[in-house]
Design a protein around this motif. Structure first.
Motif, short mmCIF file in Angstrom:
data_model
loop_
_atom_site.label_atom_id
_atom_site.label_comp_id
_atom_site.label_asym_id
_atom_site.label_seq_id
_atom_site.Cartn_x
_atom_site.Cartn_y
_atom_site.Cartn_z
N PHE A 279 2.79 -9.58 -18.13
CA PHE A 279 3.56 -9.36 -16.70
C PHE A 279 4.17 -10.65 -16.31
O PHE A 279 5.73 -11.20 -16.33
CB PHE A 279 4.78 -7.78 -15.66
N GLY A 280 3.84 -11.24 -16.19
CA GLY A 280 4.03 -12.82 -14.90
C GLY A 280 4.35 -13.74 -15.94
O GLY A 280 4.66 -14.44 -16.53
N LYS A 281 2.81 -14.38 -16.88
CA LYS A 281 2.41 -15.19 -17.80
C LYS A 281 3.52 -15.10 -18.94
O LYS A 281 4.12 -16.21 -19.91
CB LYS A 281 1.05 -15.78 -18.08
N VAL A 282 3.50 -14.11 -19.84
CA VAL A 282 3.41 -13.59 -21.33
C VAL A 282 4.79 -13.77 -21.16
O VAL A 282 5.87 -14.50 -21.50
CB VAL A 282 2.76 -11.97 -21.51
N MET A 283 6.05 -12.61 -20.33
CA MET A 283 7.12 -11.63 -20.66
C MET A 283 7.46 -12.00 -19.67
O MET A 283 9.10 -12.53 -19.71
CB MET A 283 7.11 -10.14 -20.35
N LYS A 284 7.22 -12.81 -18.48
CA LYS A 284 7.97 -13.65 -17.58
C LYS A 284 9.13 -12.58 -16.77
O LYS A 284 9.95 -13.39 -16.54
CB LYS A 284 8.34 -15.02 -17.85
N LEU A 285 8.65 -11.53 -16.71
CA LEU A 285 9.65 -10.38 -15.66
C LEU A 285 9.08 -11.08 -14.34
O LEU A 285 10.11 -10.09 -13.37
CB LEU A 285 9.47 -9.32 -16.22
N VAL A 286 7.81 -11.05 -14.19
CA VAL A 286 7.64 -11.40 -12.11
C VAL A 286 7.32 -12.19 -11.93
O VAL A 286 6.58 -13.04 -12.83
CB VAL A 286 7.51 -10.14 -11.92
N PRO A 287 6.78 -12.78 -10.41
CA PRO A 287 6.03 -14.22 -10.46
C PRO A 287 5.09 -13.55 -10.27
O PRO A 287 4.44 -12.28 -10.09
CB PRO A 287 7.13 -14.01 -8.96
N ILE A 288 4.33 -14.32 -10.87
CA ILE A 288 2.81 -13.86 -10.67
C ILE A 288 2.52 -13.53 -9.31
O ILE A 288 1.33 -12.86 -9.68
CB ILE A 288 1.93 -15.47 -11.46
N ALA B 247 0.93 -1.17 -0.05
CA ALA B 247 0.03 -0.25 0.28
C ALA B 247 0.72 1.52 0.02
O ALA B 247 0.83 2.41 -0.81
CB ALA B 247 -0.95 0.23 1.09
N LEU B 248 1.81 1.30 0.89
CA LEU B 248 2.95 1.96 0.72
C LEU B 248 3.62 3.34 0.12
O LEU B 248 3.03 4.73 -0.94
CB LEU B 248 3.58 1.84 1.92
N PRO B 249 4.04 1.72 -1.14
CA PRO B 249 4.55 2.38 -2.56
C PRO B 249 3.61 2.68 -3.64
O PRO B 249 3.94 3.47 -4.32
CB PRO B 249 5.51 1.47 -2.83
N THR B 250 2.56 1.83 -3.84
CA THR B 250 1.41 2.20 -4.25
C THR B 250 1.11 3.20 -3.98
O THR B 250 0.77 4.77 -5.27
CB THR B 250 0.45 1.11 -4.06
N ALA C 155 11.46 -9.73 -1.00
CA ALA C 155 9.51 -9.75 -1.03
C ALA C 155 9.94 -8.66 -2.31
O ALA C 155 9.09 -8.53 -3.17
CB ALA C 155 9.34 -8.55 -0.11
N ILE C 156 10.91 -7.76 -2.70
CA ILE C 156 10.75 -6.58 -4.06
C ILE C 156 10.14 -6.99 -5.21
O ILE C 156 9.39 -7.17 -5.57
CB ILE C 156 11.50 -6.10 -3.98
N LYS C 157 10.82 -8.51 -5.68
CA LYS C 157 10.21 -9.15 -6.96
C LYS C 157 8.92 -9.60 -6.63
O LYS C 157 8.17 -9.33 -7.79
CB LYS C 157 11.50 -10.21 -6.67
N PHE C 158 8.14 -10.02 -5.15
CA PHE C 158 6.25 -9.80 -4.98
C PHE C 158 5.77 -8.78 -5.76
O PHE C 158 4.45 -8.61 -5.92
CB PHE C 158 6.91 -11.31 -4.41
N VAL C 159 6.45 -7.79 -5.20
CA VAL C 159 6.07 -6.42 -4.46
C VAL C 159 6.00 -5.44 -5.50
O VAL C 159 5.14 -4.77 -6.09
CB VAL C 159 6.47 -5.64 -3.77
N ILE C 160 6.82 -5.69 -6.99
CA ILE C 160 7.17 -4.93 -8.31
C ILE C 160 5.34 -4.67 -8.93
O ILE C 160 4.23 -3.87 -8.74
CB ILE C 160 8.31 -5.45 -8.80
N LEU C 161 4.99 -6.33 -9.11
CA LEU C 161 3.76 -6.54 -9.64
C LEU C 161 2.81 -5.07 -9.10
O LEU C 161 1.63 -4.92 -10.11
CB LEU C 161 3.59 -7.20 -10.43
N PRO C 162 1.82 -5.91 -7.57
CA PRO C 162 0.71 -5.70 -7.46
C PRO C 162 0.98 -3.95 -7.55
O PRO C 162 -0.37 -2.81 -7.47
CB PRO C 162 0.67 -5.88 -5.77
#
Lengths: 724, 325
Positions: free
Chosen positions: B170-179, B117-120, B188-195
């Motif tokens: 970003f997760g399924k087609v480009m495979k850049l971050v975990p879904i 929530a904070l970075p968003t 946690a950073i890689k999980f936080v990027i997409l949301p």
């Protein structure tokens, strides 16, 4: 103000690119949700959508709880992994229990004594020697033999997040006392075991013990550890360190199946004592959250909000992979690991996946070893051949994914409330009405539309694989089906219409009023998701001219209607506790009626002839005579039709090529110990399947750059514009 | 100001009691203790004795609001409402109906909620104000028209679509971050990027339009005309004069929602499997765990009131003309 030249920007971009490449080199695929150190580790990854409510074996009962605790707690018996029909074999018992029957005066009876002479049956269980519990602080003692962690203070648990973080865990040998202690816990005043009521009816003295404990608990007003050890159950006895006996009222051969469930797994009193310390409870460190068992795995991390981790138990007693199985198991490669020590996998990680779509996509990317198939993704995974055989789609087959199907020991049915004046009753008129509806409600269509073909139409009470289920023309429901060209075929709707006319409703109308017959379908839910299903039911009834009124309500109200007998027609299901016909037929046994007795007979069916046969059948071994009785019972319920026998669901499981020794076992839950995985192959395929695709990002950046052009043009135009 | 704060805190008590009362009444009308017991005890072999035992052990065997069998104040205190609600005011949330310590759960789960929530909020604020300033900069041009139209389109799309599309692209087609998923610490950073990206994009439409309105109101004021008349460029006018003045309503609006960031986002946390407080509440509702629902509603009310008080205070800080009395 700092200005960047194009050269600076180029350097920054290059640096970022290098960092990103470095990241790729370290972590493998960018979308890998697991740490790099786990890349080639022998870890099995699975998902869970809802955290288990209980991990205490006295309380846990649902499948999501069992999939976890069955790897940790070991009851005396287990189901053979490969053999079918499902066969019980010893687990921590040395041998199968010795059963002795006694008459009312306590004299032993021969094994073939008539049931009515048997007043008590006693199960003598011999447990294996040299079985040790997992390392745990509950067992730890200091040099002087005092409990090291039984008197904890808040300061001593500062910073402790799991019980395994205590410095000096201990262990001890499994004894018969632990099994008896667990049986006492089934009626512990602080616990709510779902089988407490059932077992009080079967185990001699358990009801009195429960009442006594409840009274003592009230009197003592204990908040902490309520020690059950000083008190005894009349029918449960520790014979010696490795033997204990359980005495039951009458004959109850199905009890052996309960001995294969975690309810009867051993519980060391030390663990119970340890977890009742307030400093631990304030940190949510409880027996309900951190099990203590002898099984192949132990729970080392339990954050049900994110991840639960099982690690192999270093004290595991060395079970081995089965040597034998079914004829097809050898060629299928299921006996390749015969005789090898279990378990094969070092750790099992359960990860929270609340929604099915992300879980499915991560399975496709290789981040989960196995997956079910949601209705959203069914078309991506399965296609049906011309013979109706389910096959994988080319995409999945190309990835080496394999499919296994198995019919669950369950039944979904449409029930009639037999106490209802319109649809209930055992007279010919009402029976014909229900038979007509049984023909009209086309469950083959239901299975095709609503379950993607994952189910088989039920021909009676029993699902396949349960003793008494018959294949072929002998096994069909003759009131609904005909046997044609080697298959059961539903009777034409005209037969149903004729039956309905004979029931007094020609054309689905009441002759007295001329109005269509109104029936009421009670169901929980009724939201948009249920609309299609409920409309389908309406159409099935409309085939006979009957008007079906849907009475949707919330689940609690629905259950209340069922309890009070105010529902008329409903849909219900049952998943077997054990593979015995008794566990299905008791759903129609009169004295189990929901309204009168609060039992599991939701239809409130009560046919004395059926009840008499059930009373004979339930205590018999699986003999030809028992099969004959079952056939008679099937015939009675097919004719009376208190249920429209719906379908038996078929489970579809997908798993990746690197996972071995997978065979669906619908009764056993402790199957992880048999699985083996090739982690090197998994790492290779994960890398292959998850190469980043950068071009859409370039496209996006290009589009953003293009959008800058008109802005720049507009800005320049404004700068060059004159004031007037 | 101290007197004002004390008054606001005292005023909060009747509000919190009212919220508690309404939550309690609504929950128990739909879900009486018998049903709660049945839900907790499972589907099979549930006897009336087991239900009674569960109710007694969890304190649901008392009358709801009034205990006629007791005398004196016990008529009111020996009730489910009193027993379950009073300790909330001391922030003692007690145990959930499944036996877990609610306070410990909340302390653990608020961090993942904050991590999203904070970075968003902060990045979204930066992005939205930037876009809004650009729209104001290009006001009365086809760029502004296009931008506002784009904002309306973005606003019209469901948040769920952004989440599923984000996971797909970003997760399924480009495979850049975990879904989906979450981890603690730097992992946690890689999980936080997409949301966070999804949260920002989903908020661009409404945020930009709201801030644009504030900026437009500001650019029409006299002092801006004076600044222009002095010969300042449009960029200088916007950044040096309009932005600081328009920030007052923006900042006070942000301060109001800051405390609520702890409560997390129901949808985002659910789809990205973030173990935050948003999914905690949803879980509790679906499990009919009244103890958790009550605690979360109470906490939400308290944080909302705190947010409003902070807004008042922030007014005095950013606008010297405002005094709290």
């Amino acid at each position: 103000m700092v200005y960047y030249t194009p050269m600076d920007i180029s350097r920054i971009v290059s640096l970022l690119g290098l960092c990103l490449l470095g990241l790729c080199a370290c972590e493998g695929p960018l979308n890998n949700p697991y740490p790099a150190r786990e890349r080639q580790a022998n870890i099995y990854y699975a998902s869970f959508s809802e955290r288990p409510k209980h991990l205490d074996p006295a309380v846990a009962y649902s499948s999501d709880e069992y999939r976890l605790i069955a790897q940790i707690y070991e009851p005396p018996l287990q189901y053979h992994y490969l053999k079918r029909p499902y066969t019980l074999v010893p687990l921590v018992a040395e041998t199968m229990p010795e059963v002795t029957y006694f008459d009312q005066s306590g004299q032993p009876l021969p094994a073939d004594a008539p049931t009515d002479r048997i007043a008590f049956s006693e199960f003598l269980i011999t447990i294996r020697q040299g079985v040790y519990y997992q390392p745990h602080p509950a067992f730890s003692r200091d040099e002087k033999g005092r409990w090291r962690y039984h008197h904890l203070t808040p300061e001593r648990v500062e910073g402790i997040k799991t019980p395994l973080e205590f410095a000096d865990p201990g262990s001890r040998e499994l004894t018969a006392e632990d099994f008896v202690y667990q049986i006492k816990r089934l009626v512990h005043p602080q616990l709510h075991s779902p089988i407490a009521g059932l077992m009080q009816r079967h185990i001699v003295g358990l009801a009195d013990f429960a009442a006594d404990m409840a009274r003592r608990y009230r009197e003592e007003k204990t908040e902490g550890f309520f020690d059950l050890r000083p008190y005894d159950i009349e029918g449960v006895r520790v014979v010696d360190r490795y033997h204990y006996s359980i005495r039951l009222h009458g004959k109850y051969p199905q009890f052996k199946y309960w001995l294969a469930m975690p309810f009867f797994a051993p519980m060391p009193w030390e663990a119970d004592r340890f977890y009742h310390q307030p400093p631990l409870q304030e940190k949510n460190l409880t027996l309900d959250w951190y099990p203590v068992g002898t099984g192949p795995y132990m729970l080392v991390q339990n954050n049900p909000n994110r991840r639960m981790v099982l690690a192999s138990n270093p004290n595991f007693h060395g079970e081995r992979y089965p040597d034998t199985g079914e004829a097809a198991d050898g060629p299928a490669g299921l006996l390749r690991d015969r005789g090898k020590p279990l378990p094969f996998i070092d750790q099992v990680h359960y990860l929270l996946e609340r929604e099915s779509i992300p879980a499915w996509n991560k399975f496709l990317q290789g981040y989960y070893e196995a997956s079910g198939i949601g209705s959203d993704s069914f078309d991506q995974a399965i296609r049906f051949g011309v013979t109706g055989q389910a096959r994988l789609t080319d995409t999945l087959a190309g990835k080496g994914v394999r499919l296994q199907t198995a019919v669950a020991p369950s039944i979904y049915y449409l029930g009639f409330n037999m106490l209802d004046p319109v649809v209930g009753g055992l007279d010919e008129r009402h029976r014909k009405l229900r038979q007509a509806l049984s023909i009209a409600i086309d469950y083959e269509e239901f299975i095709a539309i609503f379950t993607n073909g994952r189910g088989i139409p039920a021909q009676g009470v029993l699902p396949p694989g349960i003793f008494g289920w018959l294949k072929g023309p002998e096994g069909i429901n003759p009131y609904v089906y005909e046997w044609k060209n080697g298959h059961p075929v539903r009777k034409p709707i005209e037969v149903a219409k004729k039956l309905l006319a004979e029931a007094g409703f020609p054309g689905g109308r009441s002759p007295a009023t001329g109005e269509p017959l109104l029936l009421y379908f009670d169901t929980p839910g009724g939201g948009p998701d249920d609309k299609a299903r409920l409309n389908w039911y309406r159409k099935q009834f409309a085939k006979l001219g009957i008007q079906l009124v849907i009475r949707a309500t919330d689940y609690n109200r629905f259950r209340e209607k069922m309890r009070t007998g105010n529902a008329q027609i409903f849909v219900w299901g049952w998943n077997a506790d054990y593979p015995d016909p008794e566990n299905f037929f008791f759903l129609l046994y009169g004295p189990n009626g929901k309204v009168e007795h609060g039992g599991e007979n939701a239809a409130n069916y009560h046919n004395p002839a059926f009840d008499r046969l059930f009373e004979k059948m339930r205590n018999m071994e699986n003999t030809p005579r028992r099969r004959l009785l079952i056939e008679k019972m099937q015939e009675i319920v097919r004719r009376d039709a208190p249920w429209v026998f719906g379908y038996h669901p078929k489970n579809f499981t997908l798993f990746h090529s690197w996972l071995h020794n997978v065979k669906p076992n619908m009764m056993a839950n402790n199957t992880l110990k048999y699985m083996r995985l090739d982690s090197a192959d998994r790492a290779r395929l994960r890398r292959l399947w998850n190469r980043p695709v950068w071009w859409p990002l370039g496209l996006l950046l290009g589009m953003m750059a293009l959008a800058v052009v008109p802005a720049w043009l507009s800005w320049r135009k404004r700068r060059q514009a004159t004031a007037l | 100001m101290t007197a004002y704060l004390i008054r606001r805190i005292l005023n909060a008590f009747p509000i919190l009691i009212g919220v508690n009362l309404i939550t309690f009444a609504l929950f128990f009308m739909v879900n009486p203790p018998d049903d709660m017991a049945r839900m907790q005890l499972g589907q099979k072999y549930v006897t009336e004795e087991a239900i009674d035992k569960w109710k007694q052990q969890h304190g649901y065997d008392k009358p709801l609001f009034y205990n006629g069998g007791k005398s004196g104040t016990a008529k009111l205190t020996e009730t489910i409402f009193f027993q379950k609600s009073v300790r909330l005011f001391l922030f003692r949330f007690g145990r959930s109906d499944s036996g877990r310590d609610i306070g410990a759960d909340i302390r653990e789960r608020m961090w993942p909620s904050l991590a999203i929530a904070l970075p968003t909020l902060l990045l979204g604020l930066a992005v939205n104000t930037s876009f809004a300033l650009l729209l104001v900069f290009f006001r009365r041009t086809y760029l502004e028209f296009g931008g506002v139209t784009g904002c309306v389109v973005l606003m019209s799309i469901s948040a769920l679509f952004y989440i599923i599309a984000g996971q797909f692209v970003f997760g399924k087609v480009m495979k850049l971050v975990p879904i989906s998923g979450y981890d603690s610490g730097p992992a946690a950073i890689k999980f936080v990027i997409l949301p966070v990206v999804v949260g920002i994009v989903a908020g661009i439409g409404s945020g930009t339009r709201w801030y644009r309105t504030l900026f437009l109101e500001e650019v029409e004021k006299d002092y801006v005309r004076t600044a222009r008349a002095k010969g300042l460029s449009e960029t200088e006018v916007l950044f040096r004069h309009v932005l600081p003045n328009a920030l007052i309503p923006i900042l006070t609006g942000v301060v109001a929602i800051l405390p609520l960031l702890f409560m997390g986002s129901l949808l985002t946390e659910s789809f990205f499997s973030i173990p935050g407080l948003g999914s905690y509440t949803i879980d509790a509702i679906s499990r009919q765990d009244f103890a958790i629902v009550r605690a979360m509603v109470f906490l939400g009310s308290v944080l909302y009131i705190v947010g409003l008080v902070l807004t008042d205070i922030s007014y005095t800080l950013v606008d010297p003309r405002v005094r709290l009395q």
